[in-house]
Scaffold this active site. Structure first.
Site, PDB file in Angstrom:
ATOM      1  N   CYS A  20       0.969  -0.937  -0.172  1.00 28.96           N
ATOM      2  CA  CYS A  20       0.025  -0.073   0.021  1.00 28.96           C
ATOM      3  C   CYS A  20       0.996   1.219   0.076  1.00 28.96           C
ATOM      4  CB  CYS A  20      -0.809   0.045   1.162  1.00 28.96           C
ATOM      5  SG  CYS A  20      -1.884  -1.536   1.311  1.00 28.96           S
ATOM      6  N   ARG A  45       2.392   1.718  -8.437  1.00 32.11           N
ATOM      7  CA  ARG A  45       2.460   0.519  -8.120  1.00 32.11           C
ATOM      8  C   ARG A  45       1.244  -0.098  -8.055  1.00 32.11           C
ATOM      9  NH1 ARG A  45       5.360   2.390  -3.440  1.00 32.11           N
ATOM     10  NH2 ARG A  45       2.971   2.180  -2.432  1.00 32.11           N
ATOM     11  N   TRP A  92      -3.855  -1.681  -1.627  1.00 29.89           N
ATOM     12  CA  TRP A  92      -3.628  -2.744  -2.194  1.00 29.89           C
ATOM     13  C   TRP A  92      -4.359  -4.078  -1.535  1.00 29.89           C
ATOM     14  CZ3 TRP A  92      -1.833  -4.431  -7.083  1.00 29.89           C
ATOM     15  CH2 TRP A  92      -1.733  -5.967  -7.132  1.00 29.89           C
ATOM     16  N   ASN A 118       0.340  -0.134   6.191  1.00 29.58           N
ATOM     17  CA  ASN A 118       0.448  -1.025   5.357  1.00 29.58           C
ATOM     18  C   ASN A 118       1.219  -2.232   5.889  1.00 29.58           C
ATOM     19  OD1 ASN A 118       1.456  -2.231   2.854  1.00 29.58           O
ATOM     20  ND2 ASN A 118       3.534  -1.073   2.875  1.00 29.58           N
ATOM     21  N   GLY A 119       0.834  -3.579   5.306  1.00 35.68           N
ATOM     22  CA  GLY A 119       1.297  -4.475   6.252  1.00 35.68           C
ATOM     23  C   GLY A 119       0.066  -5.565   6.391  1.00 35.68           C
ATOM     24  N   GLU A 496      10.392 -22.352 -17.121  1.00 38.03           N
ATOM     25  CA  GLU A 496      10.141 -21.011 -16.839  1.00 38.03           C
ATOM     26  C   GLU A 496      11.421 -20.254 -17.174  1.00 38.03           C
ATOM     27  OE1 GLU A 496       7.969 -18.979 -16.074  1.00 38.03           O
ATOM     28  OE2 GLU A 496       8.997 -17.148 -15.216  1.00 38.03           O
ATOM     29  N   LYS A 500      11.366 -16.724 -19.533  1.00 35.24           N
ATOM     30  CA  LYS A 500      12.046 -15.475 -18.875  1.00 35.24           C
ATOM     31  C   LYS A 500      12.911 -14.889 -19.975  1.00 35.24           C
ATOM     32  CE  LYS A 500       9.809 -14.146 -16.428  1.00 35.24           C
ATOM     33  NZ  LYS A 500       8.657 -14.861 -16.548  1.00 35.24           N
ATOM     34  N   GLU A 503      11.354 -13.888 -23.228  1.00 35.50           N
ATOM     35  CA  GLU A 503      10.267 -12.766 -23.586  1.00 35.50           C
ATOM     36  C   GLU A 503      10.815 -11.448 -23.223  1.00 35.50           C
ATOM     37  OE1 GLU A 503       7.172 -12.589 -20.701  1.00 35.50           O
ATOM     38  OE2 GLU A 503       8.514 -13.717 -19.019  1.00 35.50           O
ATOM     39  N   HIS A 519      15.828 -37.678 -28.693  1.00 33.13           N
ATOM     40  CA  HIS A 519      14.538 -37.965 -29.563  1.00 33.13           C
ATOM     41  C   HIS A 519      14.618 -36.843 -30.771  1.00 33.13           C
ATOM     42  CE1 HIS A 519      13.698 -41.359 -27.170  1.00 33.13           C
ATOM     43  NE2 HIS A 519      13.787 -40.384 -26.334  1.00 33.13           N
ATOM     44  N   LYS A 618       0.906  -6.766 -19.600  1.00 33.06           N
ATOM     45  CA  LYS A 618       1.127  -7.439 -17.988  1.00 33.06           C
ATOM     46  C   LYS A 618      -0.194  -8.388 -18.062  1.00 33.06           C
ATOM     47  CE  LYS A 618       2.787  -8.284 -14.177  1.00 33.06           C
ATOM     48  NZ  LYS A 618       3.755  -9.447 -14.065  1.00 33.06           N
TER      49      LYS A 618
HETATM   50  C1  AGP Z   1       5.108 -14.188 -17.417  1.00 33.58           C
HETATM   51  O1  AGP Z   1       6.522 -13.565 -17.438  1.00 33.58           O
HETATM   52  C2  AGP Z   1       4.432 -13.564 -18.725  1.00 33.58           C
HETATM   53  N1  AGP Z   1       4.238 -12.089 -18.627  1.00 33.58           N
HETATM   54  C3  AGP Z   1       3.056 -14.485 -19.024  1.00 33.58           C
HETATM   55  O2  AGP Z   1       3.328 -15.487 -19.159  1.00 33.58           O
HETATM   56  C4  AGP Z   1       1.991 -14.255 -17.466  1.00 33.58           C
HETATM   57  O3  AGP Z   1       2.513 -15.231 -16.735  1.00 33.58           O
HETATM   58  C5  AGP Z   1       0.680 -14.902 -18.134  1.00 33.58           C
HETATM   59  O4  AGP Z   1       0.151 -13.867 -19.018  1.00 33.58           O
HETATM   60  C6  AGP Z   1      -0.186 -14.918 -17.131  1.00 33.58           C
HETATM   61  O5  AGP Z   1      -0.498 -13.956 -16.480  1.00 33.58           O
HETATM   62  P1  AGP Z   1      -1.347 -14.125 -14.986  1.00 33.58           P
HETATM   63  O6  AGP Z   1      -0.517 -14.938 -13.790  1.00 33.58           O
HETATM   64  O7  AGP Z   1      -1.747 -12.671 -14.760  1.00 33.58           O
HETATM   65  O8  AGP Z   1      -2.704 -15.040 -15.247  1.00 33.58           O
END
Ligand code: AGP
Length: 623
Positions: A20, A45, A92, A118-119, A496, A500, A503, A519, A618
């Protein structure tokens, strides 16, 4: 503090998860304007509601609303407030949905004591009961609201003493800012585990949860440490130990950052800041959930867990990769069959899900369209729907039958980091709870609970190796292709790691089950091709070494992720990334951190727009 790749002075203390926004002012200016302006500096934020309180004509006037600061301002239209003492808050939500009445500030019964916070107050339920029995009227669902009433109950002519007495009853994390019309010449604030910064002016003083909210008025600050309180007047600031009342000398910390850098806490990008917030994010997500030899997950009825036929874990992107780890853990620890599925696939395959099944949707934003649609599909077919999300009040949060919240705080960078590690923590807690209810191995459960307790510190240990990762990134940042391989949980983390890297650096990266290389993919391995090999699973160690040997026989470059006490790794690695040993079932939380840092520094080396990579959003709220 290591890891901030900037020339700035490093903030002392731990990286805190600031969920927050808090601001306060006392001085000759109109407090309302100062408070609103400073709150706006914290908008970046993310928040779900906002509020202010100004002492006007001898009484605090509180105005608060769900929504944005602009909504708050429009509801303030026409109200003239000349008061020179005020506080403000952007919320938040952690306890209680986003709403006007859950927004801060919160008053006591008399309306003369007002608090922003906040907390998380862990023992708020007990305190609420005690206060209600004593006749206090609490109006919100929040944990915060117990604080002004505790101050009221302990007030005997000294606001400072009343705050100290109230704080002595609190368990959890808190940054508190208190004002009262009973003593309108001061602001009192207290810090424990949530950040608070005092802004030092001439004949005026400020307080905020984060430095950007101060820079318009001052760069001279006191950074409060845990268990410190400050009594702030126009003339000066006294810092004390809140437990003993003893004075605490403080050095002035002069901020050299510009506003943009200040929003990132001195880090060059939000992504790096959020990578470094992971020890605290993991700690906050675990807070209140570990008990002697077991876990506390009251959100999910025992009978749902006991009677579950199967579990479906469904998500997108990074959240899906968390589900791959969750599947492995749930099947290994609780012996429950689990399907992990991409949300965008799940709903179109006429899924065999129905009554008696449990569906777990994982989503940082809680708004991903495919995941939300999958939730509705599962619910319509009779499954009990559990969500793991970081955003209270999001669509997935509201529509699930039960929710386990990750407490990572707002995640701004498009590339998800702290959300992923806190999702892993939540999924581990879920697997342990299932094991508890369904007669799992008590010793294994207890051992994993102990392992979870140590995770925040172990994540910090990995972060402390950042400079080596940075060097590695520089070495491989011009690669065209990078492969990630692993077996079992290491394969899930490899998934993962590749996401990272690609992307944010736009390098072509792929993850493979190490056993799959021969394979087909092995055809792509040639001299110098970097292969990140995760080797954290003892029962698969020898198999991994033989897969690594296949790669090295084609002159591939092995970057291994191994435990720091693995003496054999040198024999099969061209580069080594070392992590502290932990229970192999908890290793993903540690193993992913160097992969996040590697992706980050490769992207920086390549001059990429790290926080906002091309073509990506995002939150993908469209299918
Ligand atoms: C993760 O680095 C990406 N930005 C993307 O794959 C993200 O994880 C995916 O769109 C899912 O988003 P969410 O967790 O908000 O559902």
């Amino acid at each position: 503090m290591r890891g901030r790749n900037t020339a700035f002075i490093i903030l002392p203390g731990r990286t805190d998860v600031v969920m927050c926004g808090i601001v306060g002012y006392i001085g000759p200016r109109k407090a309302l304007r100062v408070v609103i302006d400073n709150l706006k500096k914290l908008e970046y934020r993310g928040y779900d509601s906002a509020g202010v309180a100004v002492v006007e004509n001898g009484r605090p006037v509180i105005v608060k609303k769900k929504g944005k600061i602009a909504d708050l301002e429009s509801s303030l239209d026409g109200q003239v407030m000349d008061g020179q003492l005020g506080i403000g808050h952007t919320r938040w939500a952690t306890h209680g949905v986003p709403s006007d009445r859950n927004a801060h500030p919160h008053p006591d019964c008399t309306g003369e004591v007002v608090v922003v916070h906040n907390g998380i107050i862990e023992n708020y339920a007990e305190l609420r009961r005690e206060l209600r029995e004593a006749g206090h009227k609490l109006a919100s669902e929040t944990d915060t609201e117990v604080i002004p009433h505790l101050i009221e109950a302990n007030y005997n002519g000294s606001l400072e003493e009343a705050v100290r007495a109230a704080v002595s009853r609190l368990e959890g994390a808190y940054a508190l800012v208190v004002i009262s019309s009973r003593e309108p010449d001061k602001i009192i604030c207290v810090r424990k585990d949530s950040p608070l910064v005092i802004g030092l002016g001439e004949g005026e003083n400020f307080v905020a949860s984060d430095i950007p909210a101060l820079l318009r008025y001052t760069r001279d600050t006191y950074i409060l440490d845990d268990h410190e309180m400050a009594v702030i007047t126009r003339e000066g600031v006294q810092v004390k130990d809140v437990r003993t009342g003893e004075a605490r000398p403080k050095e002035v910390f002069t901020v050299t950052w510009d506003a943009g850098q200040a929003e990132k806490g001195g880090y060059a990008h939000f992504m790096l800041k959020e990578i470094h917030e992971q020890p605290t994010a993991v700690r906050e997500t675990l807070r209140g959930r570990l008990k002697e030899g077991g876990v506390s997950l009251p959100e999910i009825p025992e009978e749902v867990i006991r009677d579950a036929r199967r579990v479906f874990m469904v998500a997108c992107g990074t959240a899906y990769h968390a589900c791959l780890v969750g599947k492995y853990l749930m099947e290994r620890i609780a012996r429950v069959p689990v399907e992990a599925d991409l949300a965008s696939e799940f709903r179109y395959r006429d899924p065999l899900i129905g009554p008696g099944d449990v569906m777990v949707l994982v989503s940082q934003s809680g708004e991903t369209a495919d995941t939300l649609a999958a939730l509705r599909e599962g619910r319509n077919r009779g499954a009990h729907v559990v969500a793991i999300t970081n955003v209270r009040g999001s669509s997935i949060d509201r529509e699930a039958d039960a929710v386990i919240h990750t407490l990572a705080g707002p995640e701004i960078a498009v590339a998800s980091t702290k959300a992923y590690t806190t999702q892993l923590v939540a999924l581990t807690l879920l697997a342990l709870r299932f094991a508890e209810v369904r007669g799992g191995d008590r010793e294994q459960i207890a051992a994993l609970v102990e392992g979870l307790k140590n995770l925040p510190e172990l994540v910090q240990e990995v972060l402390d190796t950042e400079d080596e990762i940075k060097e590695l990134a520089r070495k491989y940042s011009s690669s065209d292709d990078v492969f990630f391989i692993g077996r079992g949980l290491d394969y899930a983390v490899a998934m993962e790691g590749q996401l990272k890297l690609k992307e944010i650096s736009y390098i072509h990266a792929e993850a493979y089950a190490a056993g799959e290389l021969k394979h087909g993919t092995l055809a792509l391995i040639e001299a110098g091709v970097p292969v990140v090999a995760l080797v954290t699973q003892p029962d698969l160690y020898e198999k991994m070494v033989s897969n690594i040997t296949e790669v090295r026989a084609r002159q591939g470059r092995i970057i291994s992720v191994v435990y720091d006490d693995d003496e054999k790794a040198r024999e099969f690695s061209d580069e080594m990334i070392r992590i502290p040993r932990t229970d192999p079932l908890l290793a993903p939380v540690l193993a992913v951190v160097p992969l996040q840092l590697l992706a980050y520094y490769v992207a920086v080396e390549r001059g990429c727009e790290v926080d906002k990579p091309r073509n990506l959003a995002k939150s993908v709220t469209v299918e």
